[in-house]
Design a protein around this motif. Structure first.
Motif, PDB file in Angstrom:
ATOM      1  N   PRO A  28       0.829  -1.215   0.000  1.00  0.00           N
ATOM      2  CA  PRO A  28       0.000   0.000   0.000  1.00  0.00           C
ATOM      3  C   PRO A  28       0.855   1.254   0.000  1.00  0.00           C
ATOM      4  CG  PRO A  28       0.041  -0.996   2.186  1.00  0.00           C
ATOM      5  CD  PRO A  28       0.789  -1.933   1.279  1.00  0.00           C
ATOM      6  N   GLU A  29       0.385   2.283  -0.702  1.00  0.00           N
ATOM      7  CA  GLU A  29       1.064   3.572  -0.730  1.00  0.00           C
ATOM      8  C   GLU A  29       0.026   4.678  -0.819  1.00  0.00           C
ATOM      9  OE1 GLU A  29       4.361   4.105  -3.435  1.00  0.00           O
ATOM     10  OE2 GLU A  29       4.474   1.939  -3.751  1.00  0.00           O
ATOM     11  N   PRO A  30       0.294   5.826  -0.205  1.00  0.00           N
ATOM     12  CA  PRO A  30      -0.625   6.958  -0.336  1.00  0.00           C
ATOM     13  C   PRO A  30      -0.844   7.315  -1.809  1.00  0.00           C
ATOM     14  CG  PRO A  30       0.948   7.369   1.420  1.00  0.00           C
ATOM     15  CD  PRO A  30       1.408   6.123   0.723  1.00  0.00           C
ATOM     16  N   GLY A  31      -2.083   7.605  -2.142  1.00  0.00           N
ATOM     17  CA  GLY A  31      -2.442   7.922  -3.517  1.00  0.00           C
ATOM     18  C   GLY A  31      -3.025   6.752  -4.280  1.00  0.00           C
ATOM     19  N   MET A  32      -2.937   5.541  -3.715  1.00  0.00           N
ATOM     20  CA  MET A  32      -3.464   4.356  -4.394  1.00  0.00           C
ATOM     21  C   MET A  32      -4.969   4.219  -4.170  1.00  0.00           C
ATOM     22  SD  MET A  32      -0.625   1.394  -3.587  1.00  0.00           S
ATOM     23  CE  MET A  32      -1.616   0.140  -4.414  1.00  0.00           C
ATOM     24  N   GLU A  33      -5.628   3.703  -5.164  1.00  0.00           N
ATOM     25  CA  GLU A  33      -6.993   3.245  -4.981  1.00  0.00           C
ATOM     26  C   GLU A  33      -6.962   1.827  -4.423  1.00  0.00           C
ATOM     27  OE1 GLU A  33     -10.248   4.867  -8.019  1.00  0.00           O
ATOM     28  OE2 GLU A  33      -8.562   3.915  -9.041  1.00  0.00           O
ATOM     29  N   PHE A  34      -7.980   1.473  -3.674  1.00  0.00           N
ATOM     30  CA  PHE A  34      -8.157   0.079  -3.265  1.00  0.00           C
ATOM     31  C   PHE A  34      -9.634  -0.262  -3.395  1.00  0.00           C
ATOM     32  CE2 PHE A  34      -8.719   2.429   0.701  1.00  0.00           C
ATOM     33  CZ  PHE A  34      -9.877   1.856   1.229  1.00  0.00           C
ATOM     34  N   PHE A  35      -9.922  -1.552  -3.296  1.00  0.00           N
ATOM     35  CA  PHE A  35     -11.289  -2.016  -3.515  1.00  0.00           C
ATOM     36  C   PHE A  35     -11.632  -3.059  -2.466  1.00  0.00           C
ATOM     37  CE2 PHE A  35      -9.137  -0.862  -7.406  1.00  0.00           C
ATOM     38  CZ  PHE A  35      -9.968   0.126  -7.905  1.00  0.00           C
ATOM     39  N   THR A  36     -12.817  -2.932  -1.896  1.00  0.00           N
ATOM     40  CA  THR A  36     -13.279  -3.848  -0.862  1.00  0.00           C
ATOM     41  C   THR A  36     -14.465  -4.648  -1.391  1.00  0.00           C
ATOM     42  OG1 THR A  36     -12.667  -2.191   0.791  1.00  0.00           O
ATOM     43  CG2 THR A  36     -14.023  -4.019   1.535  1.00  0.00           C
ATOM     44  N   LEU A  37     -14.413  -5.965  -1.198  1.00  0.00           N
ATOM     45  CA  LEU A  37     -15.537  -6.827  -1.541  1.00  0.00           C
ATOM     46  C   LEU A  37     -16.353  -7.094  -0.294  1.00  0.00           C
ATOM     47  CD1 LEU A  37     -14.110  -9.571  -3.963  1.00  0.00           C
ATOM     48  CD2 LEU A  37     -15.814  -7.823  -4.492  1.00  0.00           C
ATOM     49  N   LEU A  38     -17.653  -6.904  -0.383  1.00  0.00           N
ATOM     50  CA  LEU A  38     -18.572  -7.115   0.730  1.00  0.00           C
ATOM     51  C   LEU A  38     -19.729  -7.987   0.260  1.00  0.00           C
ATOM     52  CD1 LEU A  38     -18.770  -3.351   1.769  1.00  0.00           C
ATOM     53  CD2 LEU A  38     -17.298  -5.078   2.811  1.00  0.00           C
ATOM     54  N   ARG A  39     -20.386  -8.645   1.189  1.00  0.00           N
ATOM     55  CA  ARG A  39     -21.544  -9.462   0.845  1.00  0.00           C
ATOM     56  C   ARG A  39     -22.770  -8.916   1.572  1.00  0.00           C
ATOM     57  NH1 ARG A  39     -22.090 -13.774  -2.062  1.00  0.00           N
ATOM     58  NH2 ARG A  39     -19.815 -14.103  -2.203  1.00  0.00           N
ATOM     59  N   THR A  40     -23.849  -8.709   0.836  1.00  0.00           N
ATOM     60  CA  THR A  40     -25.054  -8.131   1.408  1.00  0.00           C
ATOM     61  C   THR A  40     -25.786  -9.135   2.293  1.00  0.00           C
ATOM     62  OG1 THR A  40     -26.489  -8.796  -0.425  1.00  0.00           O
ATOM     63  CG2 THR A  40     -25.324  -6.683  -0.649  1.00  0.00           C
ATOM     64  N   ASN A  41     -26.807  -8.650   3.007  1.00  0.00           N
ATOM     65  CA  ASN A  41     -27.593  -9.532   3.866  1.00  0.00           C
ATOM     66  C   ASN A  41     -28.562 -10.386   3.044  1.00  0.00           C
ATOM     67  OD1 ASN A  41     -29.698  -7.788   3.180  1.00  0.00           O
ATOM     68  ND2 ASN A  41     -29.585  -6.654   5.101  1.00  0.00           N
ATOM     69  N   ASP A  42     -29.242 -11.285   3.728  1.00  0.00           N
ATOM     70  CA  ASP A  42     -30.155 -12.207   3.038  1.00  0.00           C
ATOM     71  C   ASP A  42     -31.278 -11.465   2.336  1.00  0.00           C
ATOM     72  OD1 ASP A  42     -28.611 -14.260   3.970  1.00  0.00           O
ATOM     73  OD2 ASP A  42     -29.938 -14.777   5.634  1.00  0.00           O
ATOM     74  N   GLU A  43     -31.744 -10.383   2.943  1.00  0.00           N
ATOM     75  CA  GLU A  43     -32.852  -9.625   2.357  1.00  0.00           C
ATOM     76  C   GLU A  43     -32.480  -9.032   0.998  1.00  0.00           C
ATOM     77  OE1 GLU A  43     -33.591 -10.378   6.464  1.00  0.00           O
ATOM     78  OE2 GLU A  43     -31.851  -9.462   5.482  1.00  0.00           O
ATOM     79  N   SER A  44     -31.176  -8.845   0.761  1.00  0.00           N
ATOM     80  CA  SER A  44     -30.711  -8.326  -0.521  1.00  0.00           C
ATOM     81  C   SER A  44     -30.098  -9.412  -1.395  1.00  0.00           C
ATOM     82  CB  SER A  44     -29.693  -7.204  -0.307  1.00  0.00           C
ATOM     83  OG  SER A  44     -30.283  -6.111   0.359  1.00  0.00           O
ATOM     84  N   GLY A  45     -30.304 -10.664  -0.994  1.00  0.00           N
ATOM     85  CA  GLY A  45     -29.874 -11.781  -1.833  1.00  0.00           C
ATOM     86  C   GLY A  45     -28.488 -12.311  -1.556  1.00  0.00           C
ATOM     87  N   SER A  46     -27.818 -11.808  -0.519  1.00  0.00           N
ATOM     88  CA  SER A  46     -26.464 -12.251  -0.173  1.00  0.00           C
ATOM     89  C   SER A  46     -25.533 -12.183  -1.387  1.00  0.00           C
ATOM     90  CB  SER A  46     -26.490 -13.684   0.391  1.00  0.00           C
ATOM     91  OG  SER A  46     -25.219 -14.039   0.913  1.00  0.00           O
ATOM     92  N   VAL A  47     -25.562 -11.037  -2.074  1.00  0.00           N
ATOM     93  CA  VAL A  47     -24.752 -10.856  -3.277  1.00  0.00           C
ATOM     94  C   VAL A  47     -23.534 -10.004  -2.958  1.00  0.00           C
ATOM     95  CG1 VAL A  47     -26.747 -11.102  -4.800  1.00  0.00           C
ATOM     96  CG2 VAL A  47     -26.085  -8.830  -3.981  1.00  0.00           C
ATOM     97  N   LEU A  48     -22.586 -10.010  -3.877  1.00  0.00           N
ATOM     98  CA  LEU A  48     -21.351  -9.253  -3.675  1.00  0.00           C
ATOM     99  C   LEU A  48     -21.530  -7.788  -4.029  1.00  0.00           C
ATOM    100  CD1 LEU A  48     -18.716 -11.746  -5.068  1.00  0.00           C
ATOM    101  CD2 LEU A  48     -18.878 -10.958  -2.702  1.00  0.00           C
ATOM    102  N   LEU A  49     -20.946  -6.944  -3.188  1.00  0.00           N
ATOM    103  CA  LEU A  49     -20.814  -5.522  -3.465  1.00  0.00           C
ATOM    104  C   LEU A  49     -19.339  -5.209  -3.586  1.00  0.00           C
ATOM    105  CD1 LEU A  49     -23.175  -3.486  -1.110  1.00  0.00           C
ATOM    106  CD2 LEU A  49     -23.353  -3.741  -3.572  1.00  0.00           C
TER     107      LEU A  49
END
Length: 259
Positions: free
Chosen positions: A153-174
């Motif tokens: 990691p370095e200042p100025g970099m973009e990063f990306f986080t993968l999250l999973r929604t709750n059951d009410e939203s289908g448990s899909v990836l964000l």
């Protein structure tokens, strides 16, 4: 009241401006690649949190994001999902009289399964803000994120986080973008970021570190109309520290209290 409305408007405008500045590119190839590489390793853990305050206990069910970090069922979660001292949010010293939360009855649902499997606590590292759980009678050869193949990691970099929604939203990836805005070595090396909590990846899908809430920064945020916004409430712990701690955790049995 008027001052509060003005302050809220300024804050909303600032955050909206930051978001607009970041969302300027077509990230569809990045999203597709990241989901293919790591999507099956992002899972949901549910647990029961017992809140103790002044001798009274309240039990609530909660959930958190987890990352499978070994093919035999080791999970990485934020330590606040296992144990949380609310005095830290108010600037008090840990252990002072107040509300303390401790969790139990952990369970996880793996991809392509409808079953919630029991999970045991292995260990936690309050300094890093991380904890490790192990799936009981885990299936073999699970999809996992190799933390030893991380980026820098370095200042100025973009990063990306993968999250999973709750059951009410289908448990899909964000998929959520973030930005490394700076670094500090006080009291230890961490990176100051905007984004979302969870394991952070670079544009090529290499893990960069773990993003979580900086409770010390939250407790110290005292500026109101001065709008001193140089500090951030999110920090990234470098992946080498996360990988080393995970290696140590992988060699431990489950915690005695979980047996």
């Amino acid at each position: 009241m008027f001052k509060k409305i003005v302050l809220a408007s300024l804050l909303v405008g600032t955050f909206a401006g930051n978001l607009q500045a970041q969302v300027t590119s077509d990230y569809r190839p990045v999203y597709k690649s990241m989901v293919e590489k790591h999507g099956n390793a992002i899972v949901t853990v549910k647990f029961v949190m017992a809140l103790n305050s002044a001798g009274k206990e309240q039990r609530i069910e909660d959930r958190t994001q987890a990352v499978v970090v070994s093919n035999d069922g080791l999970l990485l979660v934020p330590d606040r999902a296992v144990s949380f001292d609310f005095s830290a949010m108010s600037g008090g010293k840990q252990g002072e009289a107040g509300m303390v939360a401790k969790s139990s009855e952990f369970r996880v649902r793996l991809i392509d399964s409808e079953d919630w499997m029991p999970v045991d606590l292995v260990t936690r590292d309050a300094a890093l803000g991380l904890a490790w759980l192990r799936i009981r009678n885990s299936p073999k050869n699970l999809a996992f994120v190799d933390l030893n193949s991380g980026g820098k990691p370095e200042p100025g970099m973009e990063f990306f986080t993968l999250l999973r929604t709750n059951d009410e939203s289908g448990s899909v990836l964000l998929w959520r973008p973030g930005l490394i805005m700076g670094e500090t070595r006080v009291p230890k090396l961490t990176y100051l970021v905007e984004g979302f909590p969870g394991l952070a990846f670079d544009v090529g899908g290499k893990p960069l570190g773990y993003v979580d809430i900086n409770l010390t920064a939250m407790a110290g945020a005292r500026s109101t109309m001065g709008l001193d916004m140089a500090n951030t409430n999110l920090q990234l712990t470098p992946i080498d520290k996360v990988a080393y701690a995970t290696k140590q955790a992988s060699q431990l049995p489950v915690a005695a209290a979980a047996k």
